[in-house]
Scaffold this active site. Sequence first.
Site, PDB file in Angstrom:
ATOM      1  N   ARG A  41      11.118 -48.919 -23.211  1.00  0.00           N
ATOM      2  CA  ARG A  41      10.421 -49.488 -22.045  1.00  0.00           C
ATOM      3  C   ARG A  41       8.907 -49.385 -22.188  1.00  0.00           C
ATOM      4  O   ARG A  41       8.161 -50.038 -21.474  1.00  0.00           O
ATOM      5  CB  ARG A  41      10.887 -48.763 -20.772  1.00  0.00           C
ATOM      6  CG  ARG A  41      10.247 -49.242 -19.470  1.00  0.00           C
ATOM      7  CD  ARG A  41      10.586 -50.692 -19.183  1.00  0.00           C
ATOM      8  NE  ARG A  41       9.923 -51.216 -17.981  1.00  0.00           N
ATOM      9  CZ  ARG A  41       8.735 -51.821 -18.005  1.00  0.00           C
ATOM     10  NH1 ARG A  41       8.112 -51.988 -19.145  1.00  0.00           N
ATOM     11  NH2 ARG A  41       8.214 -52.285 -16.888  1.00  0.00           N
ATOM     12  N   GLY A  65      10.632 -52.630  -6.951  1.00  0.00           N
ATOM     13  CA  GLY A  65      10.814 -53.336  -5.689  1.00  0.00           C
ATOM     14  C   GLY A  65      10.033 -52.750  -4.539  1.00  0.00           C
ATOM     15  O   GLY A  65       9.068 -52.018  -4.734  1.00  0.00           O
ATOM     16  N   LEU A  79       9.869 -59.348 -12.028  1.00  0.00           N
ATOM     17  CA  LEU A  79       9.150 -58.408 -11.161  1.00  0.00           C
ATOM     18  C   LEU A  79       9.235 -56.969 -11.676  1.00  0.00           C
ATOM     19  O   LEU A  79      10.317 -56.467 -11.971  1.00  0.00           O
ATOM     20  CB  LEU A  79       9.759 -58.479  -9.749  1.00  0.00           C
ATOM     21  CG  LEU A  79       8.965 -57.787  -8.641  1.00  0.00           C
ATOM     22  CD1 LEU A  79       7.649 -58.501  -8.395  1.00  0.00           C
ATOM     23  CD2 LEU A  79       9.789 -57.738  -7.356  1.00  0.00           C
ATOM     24  N   ASP A  80       8.085 -56.303 -11.792  1.00  0.00           N
ATOM     25  CA  ASP A  80       8.003 -54.887 -12.160  1.00  0.00           C
ATOM     26  C   ASP A  80       8.526 -54.604 -13.568  1.00  0.00           C
ATOM     27  O   ASP A  80       8.842 -53.450 -13.891  1.00  0.00           O
ATOM     28  CB  ASP A  80       8.757 -53.995 -11.153  1.00  0.00           C
ATOM     29  CG  ASP A  80       8.181 -54.106  -9.752  1.00  0.00           C
ATOM     30  OD1 ASP A  80       6.986 -54.418  -9.624  1.00  0.00           O
ATOM     31  OD2 ASP A  80       8.933 -53.883  -8.793  1.00  0.00           O
ATOM     32  N   GLU A  81       8.644 -55.650 -14.393  1.00  0.00           N
ATOM     33  CA  GLU A  81       9.190 -55.449 -15.734  1.00  0.00           C
ATOM     34  C   GLU A  81       8.151 -55.674 -16.829  1.00  0.00           C
ATOM     35  O   GLU A  81       8.454 -55.585 -18.010  1.00  0.00           O
ATOM     36  CB  GLU A  81      10.389 -56.392 -15.976  1.00  0.00           C
ATOM     37  CG  GLU A  81      11.601 -56.107 -15.126  1.00  0.00           C
ATOM     38  CD  GLU A  81      12.275 -54.798 -15.509  1.00  0.00           C
ATOM     39  OE1 GLU A  81      12.158 -54.368 -16.660  1.00  0.00           O
ATOM     40  OE2 GLU A  81      12.909 -54.194 -14.615  1.00  0.00           O
TER      41      GLU A  81
END
Lengths: 293, 293, 293, 293
Positions: free
Chosen positions: A220, B210, B236-238
């Site tokens: 990640r 989120g 989103l958020d990745e």
Amino acid sequence: MEERPLSRSATLLIYCPDQKGVVAAVSSFLFQHEANILHADQHQDHDLKLFFMRVEWDLTDFNLSADEFRQHFTPLAERFEMDWSIAHAEHRPAMAVFVSQHLHCLVDLLFRYSIGDLNCYIPFIISNHATARELAEFYKIPFHYIPSPDGKEAAGKVAMERAQAELLAHHGVELIVLARYMQVLSPEFVRQYPQRIINVHHSFLPAFTGARPYHAAHQRGVKLIGATSHYVTEELDEGPIIEQDVARVSHRDQIPDLVRMGRDLECRVLSKAVQWHLESRILHYSGKTVVFD
Amino acid sequence: MEERPLSRSATLLIYCPDQKGVVAAVSSFLFQHEANILHADQHQDHDLKLFFMRVEWDLTDFNLSADEFRQHFTPLAERFEMDWSIAHAEHRPAMAVFVSQHLHCLVDLLFRYSIGDLNCYIPFIISNHATARELAEFYKIPFHYIPSPDGKEAAGKVAMERAQAELLAHHGVELIVLARYMQVLSPEFVRQYPQRIINVHHSFLPAFTGARPYHAAHQRGVKLIGATSHYVTEELDEGPIIEQDVARVSHRDQIPDLVRMGRDLECRVLSKAVQWHLESRILHYSGKTVVFD
Amino acid sequence: MEERPLSRSATLLIYCPDQKGVVAAVSSFLFQHEANILHADQHQDHDLKLFFMRVEWDLTDFNLSADEFRQHFTPLAERFEMDWSIAHAEHRPAMAVFVSQHLHCLVDLLFRYSIGDLNCYIPFIISNHATARELAEFYKIPFHYIPSPDGKEAAGKVAMERAQAELLAHHGVELIVLARYMQVLSPEFVRQYPQRIINVHHSFLPAFTGARPYHAAHQRGVKLIGATSHYVTEELDEGPIIEQDVARVSHRDQIPDLVRMGRDLECRVLSKAVQWHLESRILHYSGKTVVFD
Amino acid sequence: MEERPLSRSATLLIYCPDQKGVVAAVSSFLFQHEANILHADQHQDHDLKLFFMRVEWDLTDFNLSADEFRQHFTPLAERFEMDWSIAHAEHRPAMAVFVSQHLHCLVDLLFRYSIGDLNCYIPFIISNHATARELAEFYKIPFHYIPSPDGKEAAGKVAMERAQAELLAHHGVELIVLARYMQVLSPEFVRQYPQRIINVHHSFLPAFTGARPYHAAHQRGVKLIGATSHYVTEELDEGPIIEQDVARVSHRDQIPDLVRMGRDLECRVLSKAVQWHLESRILHYSGKTVVFD
């Protein structure tokens, strides 16, 4: 927590509905019986209307024996609907350590144990590998090699846990520490030791649950890696968190670097959790912990 | 990155397959042209066999103009299959800031901008609320109030983003900073600014993606809260993480405390990401970043 | 650093006046001889006009033996007035550990050594107490008990250091680690091992030099305690700092708590310093260190 | 602390010789008067035999007015030889901010003030430069430019401090915050505001006292820089420490980098100190602070 002979200092943990007069009642009770309070701390959860208290006192002048304390304190506890326990510093609870092949947390715990940092007695170490045997012998702690069953059949697992449970019962173990024990405990086993099993997970939970968290963290591209100590519940990696810590990593750090840096984090969060548990600093509710400092 | 007039110092970012001789070729090229190297840093991803390099040099004695650099460097770049860009310190790229009602990150960025910490030019601030108008005026930066459409209908959102895109295009904006902008950008919008939009998320990603991450963190009972700055991608958020930081919390901290402590974290991780981007310190690949220090 | 047989990977450390062309010259030299660069890092001190470089390469295709490297590289090094050294990963330098009665740093180092984290060979442990003997034996490392002289007379001290020096010389020791060795080394002794003795001091230097730093920290009421690893020079606690770390303390922490928390800090800063030294990451100048990451 | 009209919540701070029954007496007193305790915390200094307590309660059901509280609590306080003060949340004490040319701490404090994080009223800002005027006006806070006297003659300094003192007295200022105010206050001035002046020093005290601490830190080659907030006493940089924090630096960081990174530390430690003081969390004794969390 079972009653123990009163001595030097005692610690009372209280958990009850929040209401007026709890602190006054407890502190007056202790004062009447000549307790010399060493530390006291309270916490209120205003959303859930819960009250938490930890109070530690010197027993030198205290005029109640362990039995008398129970007898006299029970009416007060019932009035406030308290869930309570008392621990005496002189009582050193039996703590079993489970470990697999990675020994860093065990090395760390045993050294702290050897210099008196952990107020417990370690009757034995259990492992599904023989790797830790010499270390256990160095510290003169009995070592039990209970291998994992071949394959995944349930019978072998049941037998393995039965052997473990017998040892635990025989020695009156009050706390189990999973010092990088790489086996999942069955729900039946866990249920027998509610809030009595501490595990270390090598990630910053709830990120990277499950296996190979350092690989997942590297994949990640996180900039901090973490470790988490928590009570074990029936749901894997979902138990109440006791302590967490992180270390900064960069693009230069490959998975072996993360593993190496993570070892230090794991030692730190696990040893703190164990120490705090043994010092009766932890209360838990709603899947969370209150850790009194 | 577009070419700019050469001046004072220049920074070259290189990304290519790992192979022998890249450093020798680049450093010899710079030496031949009288570059005085100020900083140089390399990185290899051995798993993916990739090479990354950042080199910054003083232009005082450098004997190539911007056009000449491009002309002479291109054959070398092609030989090593380089993806490369050059930035000149004198060029201050246009950076737009998007914000909603929480102004802490904006206050922080504008102060740093005012004292010269950020090597950029802020042509305007866009907001879906009027809250930031006075602050923008204090710093003499044009403020554009572009409200969110009522309801969730697509047409309003399209119109809103079209208005934003026109401003961005008109001012040649090279970097968009979402300083707690509480609107999700459409994939079409994001695609137009690949690795040119920096967002701050108020959690330690990948935990608590989120909405309402502080509520989720409080609910889970974590012992550290975090914040993450990252490039915005269509998911989103990745996007690739640029910077993360954490702060210790305890059972005493309620959600408003987490929000308050989190503000400081958000300012820190966002301002660092912006500064590093503006200093050409960041390369990205495979969903991750290399941040040269 | 003495020459070693070339193998698997090599690391070159360079320190010279800053000037154009150094990187080009070194990287071209390595490229010509088929080095596959694994990591390279440079640093310039612009005030002092100094240049520092660390480069590590895979030796698989490298076409120079250790002797040939010296022969071919020397002219280049002379041209740039380099102070240089080369280390080969296969060579594991002899590292001696000195310890007194507090064993935490020793326990930590020996475990890291046992799992291969430290690229060295430990020929022996020296102590002025017998406390560490069993631990040394557990790790099968010879233990030499060399007691401190009674009183403070110079003769005893001289004899003690002579015994130590003989052991060091006999085993060709290249690095001495003072793992909480509570004796001050004589200037004569220190001069024989310039930048080859690493000590850990239990404070955040330059605060709280000298004896009993935790007492001094507690007295002053600091909110963070620290630990520092540094090279030993003739002036006590004044050598170049390699690593520092801190831990948060509160009014609740008494001196024994500081001592306990400090132990973890000491292990961390000392083990990092040792690891970095053994990985040829450290250059020193003007009483400071450059630590390449 | 002067008495204030009772309202919503009140906080009592107590400091007295340690003895049995203090907690019982205070909590029983509060219970008798229908206080609903929100937070309570105690601390004992066993070496000095001192007791510290902070208790905050909801005033909704409390049956004593401010005057009645004083009247009824005084006998109890006298019995235990207490030094005590009570603060009511509704009372927002007047806090003056002194600043020179570096505005980062002021920007930070004023933003926190504007969003309600600081429970105080800022009647004015004083500066020996005009730099902060516009910022003060933006936040609609009166700004007083009181320049430093030319030269070092005592008369000018006396006049300057007299002007400041008049403003402070006129507005009933209870707390003075030196937000990077680069003038040394006279002992006479300091004596008038015992434990009522908070300063931020840009080093990890007691390291690097005095002027230019970042230069000194760079010179010494430390690996962490720090900042410290403390109460001002007559001895420069020697007052009781309230909060400290550090940031990691490397050989790459030059003095301007330390200054930049230090700004964030200074904001953090100063704002926390101010907030804790305003929340009646700080007690001080023997040159140290107790900060209740």
